[in-house]
Write an enzyme that holds these catalytic residues in place. Structure first.
Site, mmCIF file in Angstrom:
data_model
loop_
_atom_site.group_PDB
_atom_site.id
_atom_site.type_symbol
_atom_site.label_atom_id
_atom_site.label_comp_id
_atom_site.label_asym_id
_atom_site.label_seq_id
_atom_site.Cartn_x
_atom_site.Cartn_y
_atom_site.Cartn_z
ATOM 1 N N HIS A 124 33.950 52.346 24.868
ATOM 2 C CA HIS A 124 34.782 52.895 25.954
ATOM 3 C C HIS A 124 34.186 52.650 27.347
ATOM 4 O O HIS A 124 34.863 52.901 28.349
ATOM 5 C CB HIS A 124 34.974 54.410 25.785
ATOM 6 N N ASP A 161 37.510 51.000 15.182
ATOM 7 C CA ASP A 161 37.426 52.416 15.565
ATOM 8 C C ASP A 161 38.847 52.930 15.798
ATOM 9 O O ASP A 161 39.725 52.167 16.220
ATOM 10 C CB ASP A 161 36.598 52.544 16.848
ATOM 11 N N HIS A 163 39.976 54.733 18.049
ATOM 12 C CA HIS A 163 40.345 54.734 19.471
ATOM 13 C C HIS A 163 40.345 53.304 20.020
ATOM 14 O O HIS A 163 39.539 52.476 19.586
ATOM 15 C CB HIS A 163 39.343 55.583 20.269
ATOM 16 N N ASP A 245 36.080 56.708 12.532
ATOM 17 C CA ASP A 245 36.870 57.909 12.829
ATOM 18 C C ASP A 245 38.354 57.757 12.470
ATOM 19 O O ASP A 245 39.151 58.662 12.724
ATOM 20 C CB ASP A 245 36.708 58.340 14.297
#
Ligand SMILES: [Zn+2]
Length: 306
Positions: A124, A161, A163, A245
């Protein structure tokens, strides 16, 4: 002797301490260790990351700013969920050093595959913005090292991931030598990752997945979209942003994948780049799910690395 799969770790990763209740916590490392237990992997300490490696994607003023924000005790807060403790810079730089050493080992043939079990995660972090628990764009730094130091001309990053890897996308937006593919739940933090975000050279591929869609839908989308794109790209090295996740038990999201889905995906990804795969830990916040998923992922890296 030829080494087959290397796992990069370091004590400094425990020194990045987040406030009580924060999901990205040092206890995740013990879960990763449980996942690695019994696997035939060669362990290495992550070297300290070099500033010139970081500066291939972040300007010096950003690195200085993060360094200046490190507290003497307690925490400094960089955004709503990104914290610095006194040991955070060491940890983040060891993660950078780990991915660079892993890239060096796999590109030179000293190892076939490698997994960097570091934290904080990195995908991120944008050019001048720490966010989403991330300080430095670890996987993008690894890709740049493969391109600029080792002279590769085509690398690929697959970010599974849950996200969107907004940071990796931001850092490599103009990098025509790196294919970046991210699958992610949408809508979800950080809100980016629409299919029309394609990079300056059309080299970015975003695959939004619906909440609750599960492992079968993931496998179908990867078969129909991701694997053909990777075949067309023909990467010389494949990097993985390995966040776990998307697992059904994860508290932060709801893609409902299982550990077997990570094994399947890892197996298929090892079919690319002649099996030269470097993976780095991103998210994964349920400790048992993280242990099981890391075990599934690294078992395949170990088998395929032989
Ligand atoms: Zn994540």
């Amino acid at each position: 002797m030829r080494l087959f799969v290397l796992v990069f770790l370091h004590e400094a990763f425990r020194g990045h301490v987040t406030p009580p209740g924060h999901p990205e916590r040092a206890e995740r490392l013990a879960a990763v260790e449980r996942g690695l237990a019994g696997l035939a992997v060669e362990r290495r300490d992550c070297p300290m990351g070099a500033v010139e490696d970081v500066q291939r994607v972040h300007p010096a003023r950003y690195v200085d700013r993060v360094q200046a924000a490190v507290p003497i005790a307690g925490w400094a807060q960089l955004d709503g969920d990104t914290f610095l403790s006194p040991g955070s810079i060491d940890a983040a730089l060891r993660a950078v050093g780990g991915i660079c050493a892993a890239v060096d080992a796999v590109v030179t043939g000293a190892a076939t595959t490698a997994f960097v079990a570091g934290r904080p995660p990195g995908h991120h972090a944008e050019r001048e913005t720490a966010m989403g628990f991330c300080l430095f764009g670890t996987v993008a730094i690894g890709a740049k090292r493969a391109l600029d130091v080792h002279g590769l001309s085509r690398v690929a990053i697959v970010d599974f991931d849950v996200h969107h890897g907004n940071g990796t996308q931001n850092l490599l937006w103009d990098e025509g030598r790196c294919k970046f593919i991210s699958s992610h739940q949408m809508p979800l933090y950080p809100g980016t990752g629409r299919p029309d975000e394609r990079g300056a050279h059309g080299q970015i591929l975003n695959l939004p997945l619906r909440e609750g869609s599960g492992g079968k839908a993931m496998r179908d989308r990867y078969e129909r979209v991701v694997f053909p794109a990777l075949t067309a790209w023909g990467p010389e090295l494949l990097l993985i942003s390995a966040g776990f996740d998307a697992h059904a038990d994860d508290p932060l999201a709801g893609l409902e994948w299982q550990a077997e889905d990570y094994a399947w995906l890892t197996e298929r990804l090892c079919d690319f780049a002649g099996g030269r795969v470097v993976s780095t830990l991103e998210g994964g916040y349920d400790l048992d799910a993280l242990a099981a998923s890391v075990a599934a992922h690294v078992t395949v890296l170990e088998e395929r690395g032989r």
